[in-house]
Design an enzyme around this catalytic site. Structure first.
Site, PDB file in Angstrom:
ATOM      1  N   ARG A   1       0.840  -1.213   0.000  1.00  0.00           N
ATOM      2  CA  ARG A   1       0.000   0.000   0.000  1.00  0.00           C
ATOM      3  C   ARG A   1       0.868   1.253   0.000  1.00  0.00           C
ATOM      4  O   ARG A   1       0.525   2.258   0.638  1.00  0.00           O
ATOM      5  CB  ARG A   1      -0.961   0.010   1.199  1.00  0.00           C
ATOM      6  CG  ARG A   1      -1.741  -1.274   1.402  1.00  0.00           C
ATOM      7  CD  ARG A   1      -2.968  -1.403   0.524  1.00  0.00           C
ATOM      8  NE  ARG A   1      -4.006  -0.467   0.826  1.00  0.00           N
ATOM      9  CZ  ARG A   1      -5.108  -0.736   1.528  1.00  0.00           C
ATOM     10  NH1 ARG A   1      -5.290  -1.946   2.007  1.00  0.00           N
ATOM     11  NH2 ARG A   1      -6.023   0.168   1.721  1.00  0.00           N
TER      12      ARG A   1
ATOM     13  N   ARG B   1      -6.120  13.247  -4.384  1.00  0.00           N
ATOM     14  CA  ARG B   1      -7.437  12.824  -3.885  1.00  0.00           C
ATOM     15  C   ARG B   1      -8.354  14.000  -3.550  1.00  0.00           C
ATOM     16  O   ARG B   1      -9.574  13.834  -3.494  1.00  0.00           O
ATOM     17  CB  ARG B   1      -7.248  11.917  -2.664  1.00  0.00           C
ATOM     18  CG  ARG B   1      -6.952  10.484  -3.027  1.00  0.00           C
ATOM     19  CD  ARG B   1      -8.218   9.737  -3.486  1.00  0.00           C
ATOM     20  NE  ARG B   1      -9.003   9.332  -2.331  1.00  0.00           N
ATOM     21  CZ  ARG B   1     -10.146   9.875  -1.981  1.00  0.00           C
ATOM     22  NH1 ARG B   1     -10.675  10.851  -2.686  1.00  0.00           N
ATOM     23  NH2 ARG B   1     -10.793   9.439  -0.912  1.00  0.00           N
TER      24      ARG B   1
ATOM     25  N   ARG C   1      -2.700   7.391   1.532  1.00  0.00           N
ATOM     26  CA  ARG C   1      -3.005   8.623   2.255  1.00  0.00           C
ATOM     27  C   ARG C   1      -1.880   9.154   3.135  1.00  0.00           C
ATOM     28  O   ARG C   1      -1.918  10.296   3.554  1.00  0.00           O
ATOM     29  CB  ARG C   1      -4.279   8.424   3.091  1.00  0.00           C
ATOM     30  CG  ARG C   1      -5.528   8.487   2.240  1.00  0.00           C
ATOM     31  CD  ARG C   1      -6.735   8.050   2.999  1.00  0.00           C
ATOM     32  NE  ARG C   1      -6.684   6.621   3.285  1.00  0.00           N
ATOM     33  CZ  ARG C   1      -7.490   5.989   4.124  1.00  0.00           C
ATOM     34  NH1 ARG C   1      -8.385   6.662   4.795  1.00  0.00           N
ATOM     35  NH2 ARG C   1      -7.387   4.680   4.300  1.00  0.00           N
TER      36      ARG C   1
ATOM     37  N   ASP D   1      -7.533  -1.211  -6.542  1.00  0.00           N
ATOM     38  CA  ASP D   1      -8.014  -1.804  -5.291  1.00  0.00           C
ATOM     39  C   ASP D   1      -8.481  -3.221  -5.585  1.00  0.00           C
ATOM     40  O   ASP D   1      -8.884  -3.514  -6.717  1.00  0.00           O
ATOM     41  CB  ASP D   1      -9.159  -0.974  -4.706  1.00  0.00           C
ATOM     42  CG  ASP D   1      -9.548  -1.482  -3.332  1.00  0.00           C
ATOM     43  OD1 ASP D   1      -8.736  -1.331  -2.407  1.00  0.00           O
ATOM     44  OD2 ASP D   1     -10.631  -2.071  -3.190  1.00  0.00           O
TER      45      ASP D   1
ATOM     46  N   TYR E   1     -15.644  -9.499   1.599  1.00  0.00           N
ATOM     47  CA  TYR E   1     -16.259  -8.168   1.450  1.00  0.00           C
ATOM     48  C   TYR E   1     -17.657  -8.270   0.836  1.00  0.00           C
ATOM     49  O   TYR E   1     -18.569  -7.545   1.227  1.00  0.00           O
ATOM     50  CB  TYR E   1     -15.363  -7.252   0.612  1.00  0.00           C
ATOM     51  CG  TYR E   1     -14.161  -6.762   1.389  1.00  0.00           C
ATOM     52  CD1 TYR E   1     -14.287  -5.739   2.314  1.00  0.00           C
ATOM     53  CD2 TYR E   1     -12.916  -7.347   1.228  1.00  0.00           C
ATOM     54  CE1 TYR E   1     -13.201  -5.307   3.057  1.00  0.00           C
ATOM     55  CE2 TYR E   1     -11.810  -6.918   1.958  1.00  0.00           C
ATOM     56  CZ  TYR E   1     -11.964  -5.896   2.876  1.00  0.00           C
ATOM     57  OH  TYR E   1     -10.897  -5.475   3.615  1.00  0.00           O
TER      58      TYR E   1
HETATM   59  O1  1CP Z   1      -0.178  -0.897  -2.593  1.00  0.00           O
HETATM   60  C1  1CP Z   1      -0.506   0.077  -3.296  1.00  0.00           C
HETATM   61  O2  1CP Z   1       0.067   1.163  -3.250  1.00  0.00           O
HETATM   62  C2  1CP Z   1      -1.618  -0.116  -4.322  1.00  0.00           C
HETATM   63  C3  1CP Z   1      -2.911   0.242  -3.868  1.00  0.00           C
HETATM   64  C4  1CP Z   1      -3.859  -0.657  -3.091  1.00  0.00           C
HETATM   65  C5  1CP Z   1      -3.840  -2.034  -2.791  1.00  0.00           C
HETATM   66  C6  1CP Z   1      -2.761  -3.049  -3.088  1.00  0.00           C
HETATM   67  C7  1CP Z   1      -5.050  -0.126  -2.576  1.00  0.00           C
HETATM   68  C8  1CP Z   1      -5.433   1.282  -2.676  1.00  0.00           C
HETATM   69  N1  1CP Z   1      -5.781  -1.157  -2.028  1.00  0.00           N
HETATM   70  C9  1CP Z   1      -5.047  -2.331  -2.137  1.00  0.00           C
HETATM   71  C10 1CP Z   1      -5.434  -3.676  -1.721  1.00  0.00           C
HETATM   72  C11 1CP Z   1      -6.527  -3.844  -0.748  1.00  0.00           C
HETATM   73  N2  1CP Z   1      -7.718  -3.155  -0.651  1.00  0.00           N
HETATM   74  C12 1CP Z   1      -6.561  -4.868   0.222  1.00  0.00           C
HETATM   75  C13 1CP Z   1      -5.501  -5.924   0.390  1.00  0.00           C
HETATM   76  C14 1CP Z   1      -4.330  -5.456   1.148  1.00  0.00           C
HETATM   77  C15 1CP Z   1      -4.509  -5.205   2.627  1.00  0.00           C
HETATM   78  O3  1CP Z   1      -5.017  -6.079   3.345  1.00  0.00           O
HETATM   79  O4  1CP Z   1      -4.083  -4.133   3.069  1.00  0.00           O
HETATM   80  C16 1CP Z   1      -7.759  -4.764   0.927  1.00  0.00           C
HETATM   81  C17 1CP Z   1      -8.234  -5.634   2.059  1.00  0.00           C
HETATM   82  C18 1CP Z   1      -8.494  -3.684   0.364  1.00  0.00           C
HETATM   83  C19 1CP Z   1      -9.850  -3.209   0.740  1.00  0.00           C
HETATM   84  C20 1CP Z   1      -9.823  -1.765   1.018  1.00  0.00           C
HETATM   85  N3  1CP Z   1      -9.829  -0.806   0.049  1.00  0.00           N
HETATM   86  C21 1CP Z   1      -9.712  -1.121   2.261  1.00  0.00           C
HETATM   87  C22 1CP Z   1      -9.676  -1.812   3.594  1.00  0.00           C
HETATM   88  C23 1CP Z   1     -11.054  -1.748   4.137  1.00  0.00           C
HETATM   89  C24 1CP Z   1     -11.330  -2.671   5.288  1.00  0.00           C
HETATM   90  O5  1CP Z   1     -12.099  -2.226   6.149  1.00  0.00           O
HETATM   91  O6  1CP Z   1     -10.857  -3.784   5.313  1.00  0.00           O
HETATM   92  C25 1CP Z   1      -9.677   0.261   2.031  1.00  0.00           C
HETATM   93  C26 1CP Z   1      -9.606   1.366   3.045  1.00  0.00           C
HETATM   94  C27 1CP Z   1      -9.755   0.448   0.626  1.00  0.00           C
HETATM   95  C28 1CP Z   1      -9.707   1.725  -0.124  1.00  0.00           C
HETATM   96  C29 1CP Z   1      -8.371   2.029  -0.633  1.00  0.00           C
HETATM   97  N4  1CP Z   1      -7.659   1.201  -1.458  1.00  0.00           N
HETATM   98  C30 1CP Z   1      -6.465   1.804  -1.772  1.00  0.00           C
HETATM   99  C31 1CP Z   1      -6.426   3.069  -1.101  1.00  0.00           C
HETATM  100  C32 1CP Z   1      -5.293   4.056  -1.171  1.00  0.00           C
HETATM  101  C33 1CP Z   1      -7.622   3.200  -0.395  1.00  0.00           C
HETATM  102  C34 1CP Z   1      -8.050   4.396   0.418  1.00  0.00           C
HETATM  103  C35 1CP Z   1      -8.921   5.232  -0.435  1.00  0.00           C
HETATM  104  C36 1CP Z   1      -8.761   6.693  -0.213  1.00  0.00           C
HETATM  105  O7  1CP Z   1      -7.859   7.343  -0.825  1.00  0.00           O
HETATM  106  O8  1CP Z   1      -9.566   7.250   0.541  1.00  0.00           O
END
Ligand code: 1CP
Length: 346
Positions: A45, A58, A49, A94, A164
């Site tokens: 990730r 963003r 942010r 994502d 999810y």
């Molecule tokens: O790694 C990187 O830089 C690439 C971007 C990336 C990746 C690999 C994002 C951007 N999301 C993910 C994978 C992802 N998304 C996972 C697997 C990895 C992990 O466990 O950390 C999971 C479970 C998600 C689901 C997800 N999407 C969440 C978690 C929610 C939860 O309650 O479990 C969230 C907050 C998101 C939104 C998201 N995805 C990515 C970003 C930067 C964001 C935040 C959005 C924003 O800018 O507000």
């Protein structure tokens, strides 16, 4: 991993081409167990942010617009490569993006939110609908022209995607899928098989567009009992990973908790797993606790060196044990990367 592993063949091809262009191929060599001068490092990730540059983008566009606009997705993918000087880029997207065609009305706040919980593929679009997310491939093609480090494509494991879906989005307790697996195992299998087909098509699209490594995120797989994982999750993961490796792509499998063999090239483990024991089984990635990045930069560097030094040889990729937290100070992420890169190989 055997020398006949097809993942090695394509890795060798990329390594040869990269040497000609004089770019950084450490990640490909480490996954391929070829000699490296130092341990490659990137951060799960790494675009997000905690970076002011990401927050600036963003402020102008919502998260899904960012994912859907190839030039913007490429730009935020490049941000951590420039700011942290990491040895790999990971496509900005994502895990839920390949489900957008099948699940209209999905939003982010900040995690995925669905209009309703989904426990069956009945009435949803067939897996081939994933081809509608071609914007991901456009971003990959832009990135391959810009990057001088390898590009990682990624997807969620079917089980984590199903978690999810069954919940209707992010939730405090992710019990929905486990309830479904017990209440109606046949329907759980049908949902997982539909997601398996989507995931394989989606990852192959990324490889065709130019992704050089695939990472599969199974963030919730560690929540399952060994027998449930073996029955519901392992066969699909093994089929996806075997197909990608046959196409010649190295696959990193990330999960929280215990290391479970699914035929991957390398395993990304969290900080509860013993790194040396995991490395003894094959190539490994991980496993710095993201919370350590909240210490001062000198402490971060000391702890990073202590993690890397005993493993400083090929077959190891330094990373966090899970995604970087949004409040992380940028200078601590930089101290982590620099400390790994300054540790010479044995
Ligand atoms: O790694 C990187 O830089 C690439 C971007 C990336 C990746 C690999 C994002 C951007 N999301 C993910 C994978 C992802 N998304 C996972 C697997 C990895 C992990 O466990 O950390 C999971 C479970 C998600 C689901 C997800 N999407 C969440 C978690 C929610 C939860 O309650 O479990 C969230 C907050 C998101 C939104 C998201 N995805 C990515 C970003 C930067 C964001 C935040 C959005 C924003 O800018 O507000």
């Amino acid at each position: 991993m055997s020398q006949k592993d097809p993942g090695r063949a394509i890795c060798n091809l990329f390594v040869a081409r990269y040497r000609l262009r004089g770019v950084n191929d450490l990640l490909l060599r480490a996954l391929n167990e070829q000699p490296v001068e130092r341990v490659p490092v990137w951060i799960m990730r790494q675009a997000g942010r905690y970076l002011p540059e990401y927050r600036a983008v963003r402020e102008k566009v919502d998260f899904l617009t960012l994912c859907r606009t190839p030039e913007l997705a490429a730009e935020v993918t490049l941000q951590p490569v420039r700011i942290l000087d990491v040895d790999a880029a990971i496509l900005f997207s994502d895990i839920m993006v390949p489900l957008l065609p099948a699940v209209p009305g999905m939003t982010y706040a900040p995690g995925p939110q669905l209009p309703r919980a989904i426990t069956s593929p009945d009435g949803l679009k067939p897996p081939e609908a994933v081809k509608e997310v071609g914007f991901v491939c456009d971003a990959i093609r832009i990135l391959r022209r810009e990057l001088d480090v390898p590009l990682i494509g990624f997807g969620g494991a079917p089980g984590t995607l199903a978690t999810y879906l069954a919940e209707g989005g992010s939730a405090k307790h992710f019990a929905g899928l486990r309830l479904l697996m017990n209440r109606d195992p046949g329907q759980a299998h049908a949902l997982l098989e539909w997601l398996e087909q989507i995931t394989l098509l989606y990852l192959k699209m990324q490889v065709e567009a130019g992704a050089q490594v695939i990472q599969i995120f199974d963030s919730w797989g560690g929540e399952l009992s060994r027998s449930d994982f073996d029955e519901f999750m392992a066969p699909g993961l093994q089929r996806i990973i075997a197909a990608l490796k046959t196409d010649g792509v190295p696959v990193i499998f990330f999960a929280r908790g215990p290391l479970r063999d699914v035929g991957a090239t390398a395993y990304s483990v969290d900080w509860t797993v013993d790194l040396a024991a995991a490395r003894a089984r094959g190539p490994v990635q991980g496993n710095f606790d993201p919370a350590i990045l909240f210490a001062d930069p000198a402490t971060v560097a000391d702890k990073a060196r202590a993690m890397v030094a005993p493993l400083a040889r090929t077959g190891y990729v330094a990373n966090l044990g899970h995604g970087i937290l949004p409040e992380t100070p940028v200078e601590c992420a930089q101290a982590f990367v620099r400390a790994v890169q300054e540790t010479p190989c044995l």
